[in-house]
Structure formats: C-alpha cells, structure tokens
Scaffold this motif. Structure first.
Motif, PDB file in Angstrom:
ATOM      1  N   GLU A   1     -16.597   6.055   0.431  1.00  0.00           N
ATOM      2  CA  GLU A   1     -15.756   5.264   1.326  1.00  0.00           C
ATOM      3  C   GLU A   1     -14.303   5.366   0.893  1.00  0.00           C
ATOM      4  OE1 GLU A   1     -17.103   1.255   1.538  1.00  0.00           O
ATOM      5  OE2 GLU A   1     -19.015   1.775   2.496  1.00  0.00           O
ATOM      6  N   PRO A   2     -13.373   5.284   1.840  1.00  0.00           N
ATOM      7  CA  PRO A   2     -11.956   5.433   1.487  1.00  0.00           C
ATOM      8  C   PRO A   2     -11.438   4.213   0.723  1.00  0.00           C
ATOM      9  CG  PRO A   2     -12.185   4.906   3.814  1.00  0.00           C
ATOM     10  CD  PRO A   2     -13.571   5.132   3.301  1.00  0.00           C
ATOM     11  N   TYR A   3     -10.670   4.509  -0.300  1.00  0.00           N
ATOM     12  CA  TYR A   3      -9.988   3.461  -1.058  1.00  0.00           C
ATOM     13  C   TYR A   3      -8.488   3.744  -0.968  1.00  0.00           C
ATOM     14  CZ  TYR A   3      -8.263   0.602  -4.898  1.00  0.00           C
ATOM     15  OH  TYR A   3      -7.567  -0.310  -5.638  1.00  0.00           O
ATOM     16  N   ILE A   4      -7.711   2.756  -0.542  1.00  0.00           N
ATOM     17  CA  ILE A   4      -6.278   2.914  -0.365  1.00  0.00           C
ATOM     18  C   ILE A   4      -5.553   2.377  -1.597  1.00  0.00           C
ATOM     19  CG2 ILE A   4      -4.286   2.458   1.119  1.00  0.00           C
ATOM     20  CD1 ILE A   4      -6.537   4.034   2.455  1.00  0.00           C
ATOM     21  N   LEU A   5      -4.732   3.219  -2.199  1.00  0.00           N
ATOM     22  CA  LEU A   5      -4.021   2.828  -3.411  1.00  0.00           C
ATOM     23  C   LEU A   5      -2.813   1.952  -3.104  1.00  0.00           C
ATOM     24  CD1 LEU A   5      -5.543   5.577  -4.236  1.00  0.00           C
ATOM     25  CD2 LEU A   5      -3.926   5.587  -6.143  1.00  0.00           C
ATOM     26  N   GLY A   6      -2.546   1.024  -4.016  1.00  0.00           N
ATOM     27  CA  GLY A   6      -1.347   0.210  -3.937  1.00  0.00           C
ATOM     28  C   GLY A   6      -0.189   0.857  -4.692  1.00  0.00           C
ATOM     29  N   THR A   7       0.894   0.137  -4.805  1.00  0.00           N
ATOM     30  CA  THR A   7       2.077   0.645  -5.496  1.00  0.00           C
ATOM     31  C   THR A   7       2.081   0.175  -6.949  1.00  0.00           C
ATOM     32  OG1 THR A   7       3.316  -1.287  -4.730  1.00  0.00           O
ATOM     33  CG2 THR A   7       3.472   0.724  -3.409  1.00  0.00           C
ATOM     34  N   PRO A   8       2.778   0.909  -7.827  1.00  0.00           N
ATOM     35  CA  PRO A   8       2.864   0.471  -9.221  1.00  0.00           C
ATOM     36  C   PRO A   8       3.595  -0.857  -9.343  1.00  0.00           C
ATOM     37  CG  PRO A   8       3.566   2.769  -8.963  1.00  0.00           C
ATOM     38  CD  PRO A   8       3.448   2.198  -7.591  1.00  0.00           C
ATOM     39  N   GLY A   9       3.317  -1.568 -10.417  1.00  0.00           N
ATOM     40  CA  GLY A   9       4.010  -2.820 -10.683  1.00  0.00           C
ATOM     41  C   GLY A   9       5.484  -2.595 -10.982  1.00  0.00           C
TER      42      GLY A   9
ATOM     43  N   SER B   1       0.830  -1.196   0.000  1.00  0.00           N
ATOM     44  CA  SER B   1       0.000   0.000   0.000  1.00  0.00           C
ATOM     45  C   SER B   1       0.868   1.252   0.000  1.00  0.00           C
ATOM     46  CB  SER B   1      -0.899  -0.002   1.240  1.00  0.00           C
ATOM     47  OG  SER B   1      -1.507   1.255   1.418  1.00  0.00           O
ATOM     48  N   THR B   2       0.376   2.287  -0.699  1.00  0.00           N
ATOM     49  CA  THR B   2       1.052   3.584  -0.668  1.00  0.00           C
ATOM     50  C   THR B   2       0.596   4.414   0.529  1.00  0.00           C
ATOM     51  OG1 THR B   2      -0.695   4.572  -1.995  1.00  0.00           O
ATOM     52  CG2 THR B   2       1.197   3.643  -3.174  1.00  0.00           C
ATOM     53  N   GLY B   3      -0.549   4.064   1.102  1.00  0.00           N
ATOM     54  CA  GLY B   3      -1.145   4.880   2.154  1.00  0.00           C
ATOM     55  C   GLY B   3      -1.994   6.002   1.603  1.00  0.00           C
ATOM     56  N   LEU B   4      -1.967   6.231   0.283  1.00  0.00           N
ATOM     57  CA  LEU B   4      -2.800   7.260  -0.326  1.00  0.00           C
ATOM     58  C   LEU B   4      -4.250   6.818  -0.327  1.00  0.00           C
ATOM     59  CD1 LEU B   4      -0.599   8.193  -3.420  1.00  0.00           C
ATOM     60  CD2 LEU B   4      -1.208   9.735  -1.538  1.00  0.00           C
ATOM     61  N   SER B   5      -5.129   7.740  -0.027  1.00  0.00           N
ATOM     62  CA  SER B   5      -6.542   7.404   0.064  1.00  0.00           C
ATOM     63  C   SER B   5      -7.366   8.315  -0.834  1.00  0.00           C
ATOM     64  CB  SER B   5      -7.018   7.547   1.508  1.00  0.00           C
ATOM     65  OG  SER B   5      -8.409   7.325   1.605  1.00  0.00           O
ATOM     66  N   VAL B   6      -8.355   7.721  -1.497  1.00  0.00           N
ATOM     67  CA  VAL B   6      -9.325   8.476  -2.292  1.00  0.00           C
ATOM     68  C   VAL B   6     -10.712   8.029  -1.841  1.00  0.00           C
ATOM     69  CG1 VAL B   6     -10.201   8.985  -4.598  1.00  0.00           C
ATOM     70  CG2 VAL B   6      -7.762   8.580  -4.272  1.00  0.00           C
ATOM     71  N   MET B   7     -11.595   8.978  -1.629  1.00  0.00           N
ATOM     72  CA  MET B   7     -12.970   8.661  -1.268  1.00  0.00           C
ATOM     73  C   MET B   7     -13.745   8.330  -2.538  1.00  0.00           C
ATOM     74  SD  MET B   7     -12.921   8.900   2.020  1.00  0.00           S
ATOM     75  CE  MET B   7     -14.667   8.879   2.452  1.00  0.00           C
ATOM     76  N   LEU B   8     -14.154   7.075  -2.660  1.00  0.00           N
ATOM     77  CA  LEU B   8     -14.862   6.622  -3.855  1.00  0.00           C
ATOM     78  C   LEU B   8     -16.306   6.272  -3.513  1.00  0.00           C
ATOM     79  CD1 LEU B   8     -12.206   4.231  -5.479  1.00  0.00           C
ATOM     80  CD2 LEU B   8     -12.620   6.656  -5.966  1.00  0.00           C
ATOM     81  N   PRO B   9     -17.219   6.495  -4.467  1.00  0.00           N
ATOM     82  CA  PRO B   9     -18.635   6.174  -4.206  1.00  0.00           C
ATOM     83  C   PRO B   9     -18.879   4.666  -4.203  1.00  0.00           C
ATOM     84  CG  PRO B   9     -18.338   6.972  -6.453  1.00  0.00           C
ATOM     85  CD  PRO B   9     -17.021   7.151  -5.771  1.00  0.00           C
ATOM     86  N   VAL B  10     -19.511   4.191  -3.145  1.00  0.00           N
ATOM     87  CA  VAL B  10     -19.858   2.779  -3.007  1.00  0.00           C
ATOM     88  C   VAL B  10     -21.284   2.704  -2.460  1.00  0.00           C
ATOM     89  CG1 VAL B  10     -19.320   0.587  -1.890  1.00  0.00           C
ATOM     90  CG2 VAL B  10     -17.462   2.146  -2.536  1.00  0.00           C
ATOM     91  N   ASP B  11     -22.200   2.166  -3.256  1.00  0.00           N
ATOM     92  CA  ASP B  11     -23.592   1.999  -2.823  1.00  0.00           C
ATOM     93  C   ASP B  11     -24.188   3.298  -2.267  1.00  0.00           C
ATOM     94  OD1 ASP B  11     -23.509  -0.701  -3.515  1.00  0.00           O
ATOM     95  OD2 ASP B  11     -22.757  -1.283  -1.532  1.00  0.00           O
ATOM     96  N   GLY B  12     -23.943   4.390  -2.973  1.00  0.00           N
ATOM     97  CA  GLY B  12     -24.549   5.659  -2.610  1.00  0.00           C
ATOM     98  C   GLY B  12     -23.832   6.441  -1.528  1.00  0.00           C
ATOM     99  N   ARG B  13     -22.698   5.957  -1.054  1.00  0.00           N
ATOM    100  CA  ARG B  13     -21.939   6.709  -0.057  1.00  0.00           C
ATOM    101  C   ARG B  13     -20.459   6.687  -0.436  1.00  0.00           C
ATOM    102  NH1 ARG B  13     -23.176   1.722   1.862  1.00  0.00           N
ATOM    103  NH2 ARG B  13     -21.454   0.418   2.638  1.00  0.00           N
TER     104      ARG B  13
ATOM    105  N   ASP C   1       1.939   6.770 -11.291  1.00  0.00           N
ATOM    106  CA  ASP C   1       2.218   7.796 -10.277  1.00  0.00           C
ATOM    107  C   ASP C   1       0.978   7.872  -9.387  1.00  0.00           C
ATOM    108  OD1 ASP C   1       2.528  10.120  -8.768  1.00  0.00           O
ATOM    109  OD2 ASP C   1       3.417  11.267 -10.403  1.00  0.00           O
ATOM    110  N   PRO C   2       0.917   7.050  -8.330  1.00  0.00           N
ATOM    111  CA  PRO C   2      -0.310   6.987  -7.519  1.00  0.00           C
ATOM    112  C   PRO C   2      -0.755   8.335  -6.977  1.00  0.00           C
ATOM    113  CG  PRO C   2       1.127   5.144  -6.998  1.00  0.00           C
ATOM    114  CD  PRO C   2       1.920   6.059  -7.885  1.00  0.00           C
TER     115      PRO C   2
END
Length: 396
Positions: free
Chosen positions: A19-27, A5-17, A377-378
C-alpha cells in the motif's frame, strides 16, 4: 512531528499487500550557535564498515574510517558529545579491541580538531576468557587489561568510561571482588570517569554484575563504590531500561555525581526531570535522533521546557521500536536509519549484524522515523527504502 506532506510515495507491505505510504517533511531542526549548557549529552555512535570488506560473523572488523569519523563530526556539529567504542559501536559484538583502539585514537584526533567532547569505553575485551585464571590472579589480569585500555583512552584525550566486563563476571565470586577491581582502577585515574552499568537486555553475558542478580542488592554495591570514590566519579551511565530505578538512584547519588541516562525507552521524562533533578544523557538512541535531541536541548537552554519535552516525546516511539527486544540488535536499526539518511554508502555492519532485524521491523522504523521528522532527505530515503524492499522480494 511531521506536519506537511512531500507527496513522495513508497509502496510498503501492510497485512500481506503493498500500500502507498506518503512521506512527510523533515523536522525544523537547528544546529546550536553556542554550547549546550542545560544538560551534558553524549550520543553513543556506531561504526560504518568498509563496503567491500568481509563483514561476516567472526571476520576482523574493517571500518570505513572516512564515513565513521564524518558521522562523529555530524554529532559534534549539533552540539552533542560523542561516546565512542561502546556497545553502540558493536564493542565485543564485531568490533575487537584492536579496531576499538584505532577508533579511539582516530576519534580523539578528530575531537581535538573541532573541540568536540569525547568519552570512550575502556574495558577488558582483549582478554581470552577461556584462558583466564581464577581467584586473585584472574582479578589481577582484569585490572591490568582495564589499565591498558584506560591508557589508550587517556592518551587520545578522551574521558574514560569504565565499561562492564564480561571477564569480571566470569572471575568474580562476590561483590567484594567487584569493589576490589573498581577501587584499584579508580585510585589510578587522574580525571573523574563515567561508570557504566549495562543491563542483560543489552548483553546477557553480564548477568549478576556487581555481585548479584538482584538489582537492589547490586545497586547497594554500586552506590557504596560511588560513595567511597566520589572524587573519581564524574557520573554513572545506567542502562537498565527502568525509569523508576534510575530516578531513585539519581536522587541517592552524592552531590556533583551525574546520572547519565542510558534508558533508550524513557529518556524524555528522565532528561526533562522533575523538581528534584534530572538525568544527563549518554544514549545510543541519540545517534539516531541527534537533530531532534539537539534542538530539544537548545529549547531547554532557552527555558522552553514544554517544547523540549514535546520534541523528545515525539521521538520516543521510534526509540522504543529501535530498542525493542531482542534489544541486542538495536544497533541494526541505528545503522539502517544512518543508511536511509545517506550517512553511509550501504546498509552493512561489521560481523554481519545488518541481518539482525526483520523486514517488518525496518518498515515500521522507516515510518516512525518519517513521522518524527528524522528522514533528512525524503527523496533519498524513499529511494533507498524501495531498494531495500526490492532486495527482500517486496517490490511493486
């Protein structure tokens, strides 16, 4: 493919709300240090419009040449060939013949400057379909249009890809009409070409190509054309999204005629192949997954078949999502990923095609690209995804 994990977080829509999504690292992708030899592989590249241009439906294509050609250099740097001026470049779907010819010439000059492999589409899209005569006069006009475009591709130093023609669908009344046109064209080329069979999921206007809506009947005509002209055919690109059909055709082709898979759903198994052979590649999805695709092909060169299969298979879910129905809009996903990765200044496309996919589709694309290790570039990708969501009324 992402393991950490990069620790970077993006709030993404899930079922109408949200929620935080944590990005991984590039291959851990690698550029090759020598030419790739186990497969011949082309990435069908998209075009990047000038951000300040009128990129609306019906407007002339205004291309950002610097960004568009830089993308091609990126593909060449990973050891892949570039297939240009095809459906991935919005040929006939925003990119007219005048802009396509300019793209071919410019890409040809850039390919020559770095020794990059280049194949370009030659078609008939300069013709006015409404004004086409019927019968032999119409077929003659189609042959002349093809020849005009073949000359442009040849003069640019590129290999010719004979694209499917909407005009030919309109004028042809039988398989014999298709055979007549293609045999005239093949008789006049001085270097083996690639024949492109594009399915209706990519372009509904091509219904009944090769003279029949029945795939087996059409395949019979296609095979006869190849058998009769084998010295003029380097290979065939088949874009029907039918792996079983492709394997059967591949096994039936004459010696030294390649099958370039155009199956953006099943490419891992087709490229890896089996004891009776494999497909080479001419794929739109390779324009999106090129670092992984190149690394997999390098592993094939090194005899590491299982590792190559693992890498390609890890991108398959992303590929199937980008090319999901309506498949016509797959180019939107490729441009979106290009923008997320900083390869173009804005998420825009000629003819306004950037509106072709929904927000939920793009959110899932973002997650699948991250899981495949294809967000180079996450931090930039996370920022741009937040901008996209805010623009669409989904900011936290």
């Amino acid at each position: 493919m992402t393991a950490t994990s990069t620790g970077l977080s993006v709030m993404l829509p899930v079922d109408g709300r949200l929620e935080p999504y944590i990005l991984g690292t590039p291959g851990a992708w690698t550029r090759p240090t020598r030419p790739i030899t186990s497969r011949v592989a082309f990435a069908a590249a998209h075009v990047i419009p000038r951000a300040s241009a009128d990129n609306t439906p019906g407007a002339p294509a205004a291309v950002d040449w610097d960004a568009t050609l830089a993308y091609r250099h990126e593909l060449w740097s990973y050891g892949l060939g570039v297939a240009d001026a095809m459906d991935t470049a919005q040929r006939g779907m925003g990119l007219d013949w005048q802009a396509s010819a300019e793209l071919i010439r410019r890409s040809g000059a850039e390919a020559a400057s770095v020794g990059g492999r280049l194949a370009c589409g030659a078609g008939t899209d300069q013709l006015d379909l409404a004004g086409l005569p019927s019968g032999s006069a119409g077929l003659a006009r189609i042959i002349d249009a093809y020849r005009e475009q073949i000359d442009v591709v040849t003069e640019a130093g590129a290999q010719v890809i004979l694209m499917a023609s909407r005009a030919l669908v309109r004028v042809a009344h039988s398989a014999a009409d298709y055979m007549h046109v293609y045999e005239k064209l093949l008789a006049g080329v001085d270097r083996p070409v690639i024949l492109h069979w594009l399915g209706t999921m990519f372009d509904p206007a091509l219904q009944g190509y090769w003279g029949s809506a029945d795939i087996e009947t059409a395949t019979g005509t296609f095979r006869t054309l190849i058998e009769n002209n084998r010295s003029k055919v380097d290979g065939v690109k088949v874009s029907l999204l039918d792996a079983a059909h492709e394997v059967a055709l591949r096994r039936a082709l004459p010696d030294k005629v390649r099958l370039y898979t155009g199956d953006d759903f099943n490419y891992p198994e087709l490229i890896i192949g089996d004891a009776q052979g494999h497909s080479d590649a001419l794929l739109g999805i390779f324009a999106a997954i090129y670092p992984a695709a190149s690394t997999a092909l390098q592993e094939l060169d090194n005899g590491k078949v299982a590792r190559a299969s693992e890498i390609l298979s890890a991108t398959q879910e992303l590929g199937r999502h980008i090319f999901a129905a309506p498949t016509y809009y797959y180019k939107t996903g490729i441009a979106f990923l290009s923008w997320l990765n900083g390869k173009q200044p804005g998420f825009s496309m000629v003819a306004g095609l950037s509106t072709g996919r929904s927000v939920p589709h793009m959110v899932e694309l973002f997650q699948l690209a991250d899981k495949a290790g294809l967000l180079s570039d996450p931090e930039l990708a996370a920022h741009r995804m937040r901008v996209y969501l805010e623009l669409n009324g989904l900011s936290s």
